[in-house]
Design a protein around this motif. Structure first.
Motif, mmCIF file in Angstrom:
data_model
loop_
_atom_site.group_PDB
_atom_site.id
_atom_site.type_symbol
_atom_site.label_atom_id
_atom_site.label_comp_id
_atom_site.label_asym_id
_atom_site.label_seq_id
_atom_site.Cartn_x
_atom_site.Cartn_y
_atom_site.Cartn_z
ATOM 1 N N GLY A 63 8.508 9.826 10.780
ATOM 2 C CA GLY A 63 7.730 10.736 9.921
ATOM 3 C C GLY A 63 6.628 9.935 9.240
ATOM 4 N N VAL A 64 5.431 10.504 9.186
ATOM 5 C CA VAL A 64 4.307 9.748 8.607
ATOM 6 C C VAL A 64 4.577 9.404 7.135
ATOM 7 C CG1 VAL A 64 1.876 9.960 7.925
ATOM 8 C CG2 VAL A 64 2.564 10.456 10.269
ATOM 9 N N ALA A 65 5.154 10.363 6.399
ATOM 10 C CA ALA A 65 5.448 10.095 4.988
ATOM 11 C C ALA A 65 6.720 9.257 4.906
ATOM 12 C CB ALA A 65 5.629 11.402 4.240
ATOM 13 N N SER A 66 6.640 8.165 4.200
ATOM 14 C CA SER A 66 7.774 7.236 4.152
ATOM 15 C C SER A 66 8.875 7.755 3.225
ATOM 16 C CB SER A 66 7.252 5.883 3.650
ATOM 17 O OG SER A 66 8.282 4.937 3.702
ATOM 18 N N CYS B 105 0.858 -1.195 0.000
ATOM 19 C CA CYS B 105 0.000 0.000 0.000
ATOM 20 C C CYS B 105 0.891 1.241 0.000
ATOM 21 C CB CYS B 105 -0.858 0.043 1.261
ATOM 22 S SG CYS B 105 -1.944 -1.365 1.431
ATOM 23 N N GLY B 106 0.345 2.341 -0.489
ATOM 24 C CA GLY B 106 1.019 3.654 -0.403
ATOM 25 C C GLY B 106 2.390 3.621 -1.046
ATOM 26 N N THR B 107 3.358 4.169 -0.333
ATOM 27 C CA THR B 107 4.719 4.263 -0.844
ATOM 28 C C THR B 107 5.313 2.884 -1.112
ATOM 29 O OG1 THR B 107 5.098 6.416 0.111
ATOM 30 C CG2 THR B 107 7.026 5.027 -0.118
ATOM 31 N N ALA B 108 4.998 1.918 -0.266
ATOM 32 C CA ALA B 108 5.531 0.564 -0.459
ATOM 33 C C ALA B 108 5.032 -0.030 -1.780
ATOM 34 C CB ALA B 108 5.124 -0.320 0.717
ATOM 35 N N ALA C 178 4.869 -9.532 0.126
ATOM 36 C CA ALA C 178 4.235 -8.360 0.764
ATOM 37 C C ALA C 178 5.339 -7.376 1.146
ATOM 38 C CB ALA C 178 3.473 -8.812 2.009
ATOM 39 N N ILE C 179 5.163 -6.115 0.738
ATOM 40 C CA ILE C 179 6.159 -5.094 1.117
ATOM 41 C C ILE C 179 5.469 -4.129 2.074
ATOM 42 C CG2 ILE C 179 7.772 -3.320 0.312
ATOM 43 C CD1 ILE C 179 7.748 -4.609 -2.434
ATOM 44 N N SER C 180 6.073 -3.938 3.244
ATOM 45 C CA SER C 180 5.452 -3.049 4.221
ATOM 46 C C SER C 180 6.497 -2.534 5.206
ATOM 47 C CB SER C 180 4.359 -3.816 4.978
ATOM 48 O OG SER C 180 3.834 -3.030 6.006
ATOM 49 N N LYS D 58 1.433 15.570 -2.231
ATOM 50 C CA LYS D 58 0.057 15.595 -1.709
ATOM 51 C C LYS D 58 0.066 15.441 -0.200
ATOM 52 C CE LYS D 58 -1.304 12.597 -5.047
ATOM 53 N NZ LYS D 58 -2.060 11.806 -5.993
ATOM 54 N N GLU D 59 0.794 14.431 0.276
ATOM 55 C CA GLU D 59 0.793 14.097 1.704
ATOM 56 C C GLU D 59 1.275 15.266 2.561
ATOM 57 O OE1 GLU D 59 2.231 9.662 2.717
ATOM 58 O OE2 GLU D 59 3.498 10.612 1.232
ATOM 59 N N ILE D 60 2.352 15.907 2.120
ATOM 60 C CA ILE D 60 3.067 16.829 2.995
ATOM 61 C C ILE D 60 2.654 18.280 2.797
ATOM 62 C CG2 ILE D 60 5.424 17.643 3.570
ATOM 63 C CD1 ILE D 60 4.677 14.748 4.365
ATOM 64 N N LEU E 264 -3.861 11.821 8.082
ATOM 65 C CA LEU E 264 -3.095 10.611 7.769
ATOM 66 C C LEU E 264 -2.562 9.955 9.030
ATOM 67 C CD1 LEU E 264 -1.075 11.916 4.698
ATOM 68 C CD2 LEU E 264 -3.265 10.736 4.721
ATOM 69 N N ALA E 265 -2.042 8.759 8.883
ATOM 70 C CA ALA E 265 -1.404 8.070 10.009
ATOM 71 C C ALA E 265 -0.277 7.212 9.462
ATOM 72 C CB ALA E 265 -2.401 7.195 10.747
ATOM 73 N N LYS E 266 0.672 6.936 10.310
ATOM 74 C CA LYS E 266 1.854 6.200 9.878
ATOM 75 C C LYS E 266 1.522 4.765 9.486
ATOM 76 C CE LYS E 266 6.239 5.604 9.288
ATOM 77 N NZ LYS E 266 6.627 6.097 7.953
ATOM 78 N N SER E 267 0.719 4.154 10.316
ATOM 79 C CA SER E 267 0.474 2.748 10.085
ATOM 80 C C SER E 267 -1.033 2.553 10.057
ATOM 81 C CB SER E 267 1.146 1.981 11.225
ATOM 82 O OG SER E 267 0.810 0.656 11.158
HETATM 83 C C1 G6P Z 1 0.442 4.840 5.356
HETATM 84 C C2 G6P Z 1 1.698 5.702 5.472
HETATM 85 C C3 G6P Z 1 2.527 5.598 4.185
HETATM 86 C C4 G6P Z 1 2.841 4.137 3.887
HETATM 87 C C5 G6P Z 1 1.577 3.273 3.840
HETATM 88 C C6 G6P Z 1 1.912 1.779 3.810
HETATM 89 O O1 G6P Z 1 -0.405 5.385 4.411
HETATM 90 O O2 G6P Z 1 1.356 7.050 5.714
HETATM 91 O O3 G6P Z 1 3.725 6.337 4.331
HETATM 92 O O4 G6P Z 1 3.515 4.048 2.669
HETATM 93 O O5 G6P Z 1 0.783 3.487 5.014
HETATM 94 O O6 G6P Z 1 2.526 1.455 5.022
HETATM 95 P P1 G6P Z 1 3.471 0.203 5.259
HETATM 96 O O7 G6P Z 1 3.831 0.296 6.718
HETATM 97 O O8 G6P Z 1 2.664 -1.007 4.926
HETATM 98 O O9 G6P Z 1 4.656 0.353 4.364
#
Ligand code: G6P
Length: 604
Positions: A394-397, A297-300, A342-344, A483-485, A597-600
């Protein structure tokens, strides 16, 4: 998502719990609260606030609340709006039982209706409040007994910490698919949802496993299974800003170090091989794999897309990449020669976990690339590789992303060498991976130039990011970061797709960030950039050192060093991370904790 802290021991000032809770604020920061048992008054006192933990701290310093045990929570709202009533802890009808909760109670509506019929009075809109009432229903003087009975009726996920006025000198903690750990320091116990909260207090921890219920008193703790404490691999400095104004900037700047850690001991240069200990047990099975599905999901997810190009080009394995949230509802065609990766970063993202479990149900080999040691994804996959990038706050990866790319390059080398990849090619890739930390150091020197570009464009309302092949996912990632930041509308596009729609947006007020590195698709991307230039769109380029012609069509250029094409994304994403960081700072936003947003993300 959300953070939990609980404490029982000789300390009676809840401030020590707040210090721990602040380390979890990155996981949720809509509202916060605490419940404290005061032994003189035999009462539980509750404080709540909307917004940051500092507001709760102000409330605490203006009150004379003290005692032990106490429980605390910082919230990222899921069920129920952001307000004080919905903030945790939640209590039963009489204010006897207090609960903090991470996760989601899926059958809360049914339970609530039933409990209301039985005479319970609810005050909040949350799913969590059903837990306190359900425990109240079963409470006959022993808290853990009541919790055990209540949880039998609950469907969903939870990390729970509970105290009661009528069974006072204990904390009861329970977990199902949501992390919770107990830190032990002599006769004091600090319970938390994340090791970051505990590390400055003790390194001795016990992880609660699924369906375990722990009873913790100042004298002892009891879990169903006797467990041996482990040492956590975390240093206090890892979770401090080390002089930087934000974690995001610290994490961007420490990428040479995190990338070094991710590759340490994993490259055999002479043999042109990657040594990945976590894959040893399944290496024979991996030889047979004919197809790989990456879920994230997201950046991963963007890292997964880069991995697709790497693995197809160099390992010859067909790859499919999907969002965890989509894969879980597809009817994927899987056979014994397919594996799922799975990438996370966190290893706790609900959708990624659900996709992983679906693949397990179908009986295929499951792998993980995970940063947080001991997280759910790392525990539930058959094999995998840790990032060792260090905690990302930081919330944004940022640093986790580049580490994911590096580990994917190592995986490509590993799988490629099991197949057709020659020794010479293996050595070449290995050599280039070794150089990456040094090259990243060089890219970071563009920091002040990137800052100036951000100042120049700070009033732009929209941005387009374009790239091709390995840098197409980087265009997506650059747009996501912005967008995130900085809350600016941004779109990432494959450069070749521009003329199929987005080109219509271009005029002199619509800037484009184009990744124009000197690689196999440079000429193609250049002509796409020229189409933008013809329509007066300003272009900021990320280009390879030595490319002077690019200045003819671009407003601004950030140069990055030359590397192997498949490793370019690790370098090209860094100016984009810095750009979104400076845009966010210039706009006065809290870049470490962007709104909504949230980190996890531990809910669907
Ligand atoms: C949230 C975070 C993102 C991250 C995504 C996936 O949206 O704000 O920065 O990329 O989750 O998280 P994970 O821990 O699975 O890499």
């Amino acid at each position: 998502m959300c953070g939990i802290v609980g404490y029982i021991g000789k300390e009676t000032n809840p401030q020590i719990g707040l210090e721990a809770l602040k380390r979890l604020e990155y996981r949720g920061y809509d509202s916060a609260g605490m419940a404290v048992f005061n032994f003189e008054k035999k009462q539980i006192y509750c404080l709540k606030c909307v917004g940051r933990i500092s507001n709760l701290e102000d409330k605490l310093s203006n009150s004379a609340i003290f005692g032990t045990p106490f429980i605390m929570h910082t919230r990222w709202a899921t069920t129920g709006r952001v307000n004080e009533v919905n903030a945790h802890p939640h209590s039963d009808c009489k204010g006897n039982i207090w609960v903090v909760h991470n996760g989601i109670i899926e059958n809360y509506q049914e339970l609530k209706e039933e409990l209301i019929k039985e005479g319970h009075r609810f005050v909040s809109e949350t799913d969590t409040e059903v837990l306190s009432h359900l425990i109240e229903k079963y409470f006959k003087g022993n808290l853990e007994e009541a919790v055990r009975k209540a949880l039998k009726e609950v469907k969903g996920t939870y990390a729970l910490v509970i105290i009661s006025r009528e069974d006072p000198y204990k904390i009861v903690a329970a977990s199902l698919s949501s992390p919770l750990l107990i830190g032990i320091n002599g006769k004091e116990y600090l319970i938390a949802s994340d090791p970051a909260a505990i590390v400055s207090y003790t390194k001795k921890i016990i992880n609660l496993e699924d369906n375990e219920i722990a009873t913790i008193t100042p004298e002892k703790f009891f879990i169903f299974k006797e467990k041996v404490p482990q040492e956590i691999e975390l240093e206090v400095e890892d979770i401090q800003k080390e002089g930087y104004s934000h974690f995001m900037l610290k994490e961007i700047m420490e990428q040479p170090r995190s990338l070094k850690h991710s590759q340490q001991g994993r490259i055999l240069l002479e043999e042109g091989l990657a040594k990945l200990g976590g894959l040893e047990d399944v290496k024979d099975k991996l030889k047979e794999i004919k197809r790989l599905i990456i879920v994230a999901c997201g950046t991963a997810y963007h890292a997964g897309l880069v991995g697709e190009y790497m693995l197809e080009e160099y390992a010859g394995i067909p790859v499919e990449v999907d969002f965890g949230s989509e894969f879980r509802y597809r009817k994927p065609i899987l056979d014994e020669n397919t594996a799922l990766l799975a990438i996370s970063q966190s290893g706790e993202t609900a959708d990624t976990i659900a996709a992983l479990r679906e693949a397990k149900r179908k009986g295929i080999l499951t792998l993980g690339i995970v940063n947080v040691v001991g997280s759910t994804v790392s525990r539930e996959t058959d094999a995998g590789v840790y990032n060792h990038a260090g905690p990302e706050i930081g919330v944004a990866s940022t640093k986790a992303f580049t580490s994911q790319l590096e580990v994917l390059a190592l995986l490509t080398l590993f799988l490629g060498r099991q197949r057709e990849m020659s020794l010479v090619m293996g050595q070449r890739i290995a050599k280039e991976i070794l150089k990456i930390p040094e090259l990243v150091e060089k890219v970071l020197q563009t920091r002040s130039e990137v800052k100036k570009i951000a100042e120049k464009y700070k009033d732009a309302k929209n941005f387009l990011f374009i790239g091709r092949k390995y840098n197409y996912p980087i265009a997506l990632e650059g747009a996501l970061k912005l967008k995130e930041i900085s809350y600016i509308h941004a779109e990432g596009y494959g450069a070749g797709e521009m003329k199929h729609g987005p080109l219509a947006l271009i005029d002199k007020n619509f800037p484009t960030i184009a990744i124009l590195t000197s690689d196999s698709v440079y000429k193609k991307t250049l002509s796409n950039a020229e189409e933008i230039k013809t329509r007066e769109g300003p272009i900021i380029a990320i280009a390879t050192e030595g490319n002077d012609e690019i200045k003819n069509i671009t407003e601004d250029v950030i140069y990055i060093p030359k590397t192997l094409e498949m490793l370019t994304p690790i370098l090209s994403v860094i100016p984009l991370q810095l750009f979104s960081y400076y845009m966010g700072v210039l706009k006065g936003y809290d870049v470490d904790k962007p709104r909504n947003l949230a980190k996890s993300v531990t809910v669907e």
